[in-house]
Design a protein around this motif. Sequence first.
Motif, PDB file in Angstrom:
ATOM      1  N   ARG A  76       0.845  -1.189   0.000  1.00  0.00           N
ATOM      2  CA  ARG A  76       0.000   0.000   0.000  1.00  0.00           C
ATOM      3  C   ARG A  76       0.880   1.237   0.000  1.00  0.00           C
ATOM      4  O   ARG A  76       2.025   1.195   0.412  1.00  0.00           O
ATOM      5  N   ARG A  98      -9.798   2.743   2.747  1.00  0.00           N
ATOM      6  CA  ARG A  98      -8.491   2.923   3.335  1.00  0.00           C
ATOM      7  C   ARG A  98      -8.403   2.142   4.633  1.00  0.00           C
ATOM      8  O   ARG A  98      -9.418   1.739   5.203  1.00  0.00           O
ATOM      9  N   LEU A 107      -3.328   3.320   1.678  1.00  0.00           N
ATOM     10  CA  LEU A 107      -4.185   3.384   0.496  1.00  0.00           C
ATOM     11  C   LEU A 107      -3.683   2.414  -0.561  1.00  0.00           C
ATOM     12  O   LEU A 107      -2.513   2.460  -0.948  1.00  0.00           O
TER      13      LEU A 107
END
Length: 143
Positions: A76, A98, A107
């Motif tokens: 991420r 998220r 994210l």
Amino acid sequence: MTGPQVPKDVRELVDAVEHPVRRRDAETLLGLMSRATGQAPHRDGSIIGFGRYHYEYASGRSGDAVAAGFAPRKARTVVYLMDGIEAHRADLDRLGPRQHGVGCLYLKDLEQVDLAVLERIVADSYRTLTAGTYGLRAREGGT
């Protein structure tokens, strides 16, 4: 964001990101965070930072750190909010998918989040951190 405004070491870090979505998102965040902070990107280890802030805790510990920043990690992209996630609760509810820790947003794909909301969160965090000597730890922010 390309061109002379991106220092060579920042460009090398972004270009070295293997995952195409993380690399694309890093390019997006270069522009978004530059607009939100009014600062050019700089490299701080594996973090791409924008501006700096001074902190001093009640314990006496003090120092300087990146005021806004992100890191394109393998799983991420991490967006750092050193004033704490709770300070941005209302906006986070509108951001989109998220995960988060105390001072980090994780994210997976910026195409799934509201970039205007993310830019507002980054700008608000940056203003809070750079308004003077900041005295709270991320876990204390927004409370």
